[in-house]
Design an enzyme around this catalytic site. Structure first.
Site, mmCIF file in Angstrom:
data_model
loop_
_atom_site.group_PDB
_atom_site.id
_atom_site.type_symbol
_atom_site.label_atom_id
_atom_site.label_comp_id
_atom_site.label_asym_id
_atom_site.label_seq_id
_atom_site.Cartn_x
_atom_site.Cartn_y
_atom_site.Cartn_z
ATOM 1 N N TRP A 1 3.610 28.090 36.048
ATOM 2 C CA TRP A 1 3.030 27.158 35.074
ATOM 3 C C TRP A 1 4.039 26.496 34.161
ATOM 4 O O TRP A 1 3.675 25.787 33.231
ATOM 5 C CB TRP A 1 1.939 27.847 34.258
ATOM 6 C CG TRP A 1 2.280 29.067 33.463
ATOM 7 C CD1 TRP A 1 2.252 30.356 33.904
ATOM 8 C CD2 TRP A 1 2.656 29.127 32.091
ATOM 9 N NE1 TRP A 1 2.591 31.210 32.875
ATOM 10 C CE2 TRP A 1 2.842 30.488 31.755
ATOM 11 C CE3 TRP A 1 2.845 28.168 31.086
ATOM 12 C CZ2 TRP A 1 3.217 30.908 30.486
ATOM 13 C CZ3 TRP A 1 3.215 28.597 29.820
ATOM 14 C CH2 TRP A 1 3.391 29.950 29.534
ATOM 15 N N ASP B 1 1.082 41.270 29.880
ATOM 16 C CA ASP B 1 1.062 39.798 29.963
ATOM 17 C C ASP B 1 2.450 39.208 29.779
ATOM 18 O O ASP B 1 2.626 38.178 29.134
ATOM 19 C CB ASP B 1 0.084 39.212 28.925
ATOM 20 C CG ASP B 1 -0.243 37.741 29.209
ATOM 21 O OD1 ASP B 1 0.068 37.273 30.319
ATOM 22 O OD2 ASP B 1 -0.773 37.070 28.312
#
Lengths: 578, 153
Positions: free
Chosen positions: A265, A326
């Site tokens: 991303w 994460d």
């Protein structure tokens, strides 16, 4: 035929026009000169020889975010001021209205700036005056899945076209002179939670784009499209299917790989000599519930070298095997050389600086770059030892860094003059409790309840050498959440969440100049010159995933301005050379 | 269990479906729902009106069977002047709609998903003239992930 409810004929209202026609443009002023017509791959490879321009996302393929321009330098920095401001504003109702943010990197080619905004906006501006030449607005669905706000990080330009991705996962080519659409391809599935936020890069005859959607349980991928036709050339998935290399790091009898994450991303870098795209990948999914995906979960949280012609993976290095915090590794890999070795440096969300041999991905060094790391430890020989993580259902644990990482997506810079890396650092923790949920396509798939610390969040801008030794540190009361720019004037530029845009002495870290921009910084400044005048451009607009990197400023005002600084035009000694 | 008719009755009883009754304006999306028609050439078409003193698009929710081109007829039957700002790839489309006027708009939308449109004049948007265009369908097969079909909500 439609009939009136009265006998009187309707007034003819005509046909609806482009809203951009109602923006004060003068006739003929909506066509840009064909500055990108001759912008070839070879010119981008040699971008450092055109310091007047910023031709590709990082300025150059190596990701250094360094410009040799030195008209603005440590001696005269105090004299710079705003040259012009472009204010895009927001009209109507947009997706993520409360989260939009100005996160772009502007590109500049021979006096024309190409800039993307939130919600499908792309603009061509006169880089010397700020006058808008054309605009393109893609219609973005209000209900598109957005992990982290309505944001876009920039465009690519080459061969007469401007390339960008949209929040609903399209990649488009626009005519660089008119802003009209040339081709438009869908490269992600919005029903699966995919989206697009990154800036493409052009490599040879292809434009390279990656997928967003790491919080929705997708299967991350990198794609190449032909510049001229938009024809799809290859796709590289970052989570292997059963039987493919790396599949042994996923449960053999499960479905975890199908929704394993590993999104691309953020824009990668490109090693020209090896023809390798070096791309960082995102978190595994679900982010915090590792029990449903036992194993290392390749190629999530990894630095992956991909053959630019074929899309085949050549080597990889995983920064956080079996991540449950994460800790995406999507951040840039800065390519540099030291003692004759071709290396890369990467500052990971997990708080460690990785230096690798970029010819084969072998570890050279691993060094912590943030003060507080409690999730675990990585030894100098690369052994990862998890310590604190959301393991038991409903039991909250606290760890540093939080899920936005010690460094988020915003970029470090490297000056070949000082041989230092300049890194925006977030020293922030978070609390997470595992909360298992059933996977459903298009619905966030975190596997935890997470709250990032509000009360105690600090940051700094630090300079490191290639050995990971910290040479200076500028401390801030808030995390540093914006990209850094380094210049030949021995300056380093970085914005603060509270709106200040700062210039530092690249060698000492001394704060030399500051300007309050009126909104927080979460973008990437660049520098360029037009007719011999050097400019520093910074998009300003707080927002995005503030709940992740700085929830204490969720209530801060948004902004939507590009502010461009320069020395006064009558500055003595201001040269006319580029 | 609530039915559509009961919802309409409730809106009327509470005064949410009109101007200056319960609130100051008309509550968003309390208007009608309609589907666009698809012509043989693949272009979709529909008509949206503003009826007198209703401060509401009719329909306020327009449903398209798939992404593509839409030809929209816009009619202002109201006794006040309004306008329309509509989503479309390339740029948003704007049209001024004086009292008792009729115009057209040609839109291109991807879908799937839904898009807002409105009358950005005064506070027309807040008083009721905000609607939605819903585009059905899926992304092209080549854009879908290479994985087995997944469970959906």
């Amino acid at each position: 035929m439609t009939t009136s409810e009265s006998a009187e004929p309707y007034v003819d209202a005509g046909e609806a026009v482009d809203q951009g026609r109602l923006s004060g443009k003068v006739a003929g002023g909506d066509v840009a000169p064909p500055v990108t017509e001759n912008l070839t791959f070879e010119r981008i490879v040699d971008a450092r020889s055109e310091p007047q321009n910023w031709l590709t996302y990082y300025g150059t393929y190596d990701g250094q975010r360094f410009s040799s321009l030195d008209q603005i330098n440590t001696e005269n920095i105090k004299r710079i001021g705003p040259a012009w401001i472009f204010q895009a504003g927001v009209s109507g109702i947009i997706a993520g209205t409360s989260t939009y943010s100005f996160e772009a990197t502007p590109l500049v080619v021979d006096g024309i700036m190409f800039l993307s905004g939130w919600d499908g906006w792309v603009w061509a501006l006169n880089a010397a005056t700020g006058v808008e030449i054309w605009r393109y607005k893609h219609a973005v669905p209000f209900d598109v899945s957005l992990c982290c706000g309505n944001v876009n990080r920039g465009v690519a330009v080459a061969k007469g076209k401007v390339f960008f991705v949209t929040a609903n996962a399209h990649v488009l080519a626009l005519d660089a002179t008119t802003g009209k659409r040339v081709w438009d391809k869908t490269y992600g599935d919005v029903r699966a939670g995919e989206s697009g936020t990154m800036a493409p890069i052009v490599v040879k005859n292809n434009v390279i784009v990656g997928s967003s959607g790491g919080e929705f349980g997708v299967r991350g991928h990198l794609d190449a499209f032909d510049l001229e036709t938009g024809e799809h050339q290859w796709r590289c998935y970052m989570v292997p299917k059963p039987g493919e290399p790396g599949s042994e790091t996923w449960p053999a009898d499960g479905e975890a790989w199908q929704r394993g994450g590993g999104n691309c991303w953020l824009t990668g870098t490109y090693d020209v000599e090896q023809n390798l795209l070096i791309w960082g990948t995102g978190n595994p999914a679900p982010d915090f519930d590792g029990e449903v995906r036992e194993g290392d979960n390749l190629y999530t949280d990894s630095l992956v070298a991909v053959d630019a012609d074929t899309g085949q993976i050549r080597w990889h290095y995983q920064c956080t095997p079996h991540d449950v915090w994460d800790y995406d590794s999507m951040s840039e890999c800065i390519l540099f050389e030291k003692d004759g070795r071709k290396l890369l440096a990467h500052f990971d969300k997990n708080g460690y600086m990785f230096v690798l041999d970029r010819t084969n991905g072998e570890r050279v060094s691993i060094t912590p770059f943030v003060d507080r790391i409690t999730w675990g430890a990585i030894t100098r020989d690369g052994q990862v030892v998890p310590k604190v993580y959301p393991e038991a259902e409903g039991v909250a644990v606290h760890f540093y860094p939080g899920p936005a990482g010690a460094k988020e997506w915003t970029h470090a810079a490297y000056s070949p003059k000082t041989e230092l890396f300049y890194v925006p650092i977030q020293d922030v923790g978070a609390t997470a409790a595992r909360r298992r949920r059933e996977f459903k396509e298009g619905i966030p798939y975190w596997g935890a309840g997470v709250a990032v610390d509000i009360e105690e969040a600090v940051g700094y801008l630090s300079a490191f050498d290639a050995n990971g030794e910290e040479k200076w540190r500028w401390r801030n009361e808030l995390p540093m959440c914006a990209s850094v720019l380094a210049t030949g004037g021995d300056l380093v530029f970085a914005g603060e969440p509270s709106g200040e845009f700062n210039a530092y002495d690249a060698r000492t870290g001394e704060l030399l100049w500051q300007f309050q921009c009126g909104s927080g910084h979460h973008s990437s400044p660049v520098t360029y010159s037009v007719d011999g005048r050097q400019y520093i451009a910074v998009p300003v607009g707080w927002g995005g995933w503030a709940e992740g990197f700085l929830p204490g400023m969720l209530g801060a005002g948004h902004g939507s301005a590009l502010i461009v600084f320069a020395l006064p035009e009558d500055t003595p000694g201001r040269g006319d050379d580029d | 269990m609530t039915t559509v008719e009961e919802r309409e009755d409730l809106l009327r009883r509470l005064g949410l479906g009109g101007q200056n009754t319960a609130a100051l304006g008309r509550l968003l999306n309390t208007g009608n729902v309609a589907e666009a028609k698809e012509r043989e050439d693949g272009v979709m078409e529909a008509t949206i009106r503003i009826r007198p003193d209703e401060i509401c698009w009719d329909p306020s929710i327009l449903v398209l069977p798939h992404g593509g081109d839409l030809e929209l007829e816009l009619i202002n039957d109201d006794l006040n002047t309004h306008c329309a700002l509509l989503p479309s790839n390339g740029d948003r489309k704007f049209i001024w709609l004086v009292n008792h006027s009729r115009g057209t708009a040609r839109l291109n939308l991807d879908g799937p998903g839904y898009y807002w449109f409105s009358s950005p004049s005064g506070n027309d948007e807040g008083r009721g003239l905000t609607g939605a265009i819903v585009v059905l369908g899926d992304v092209p097969p080549e854009a879908r992930l290479d994985r087995p079909d997944q469970p959906r909500p």
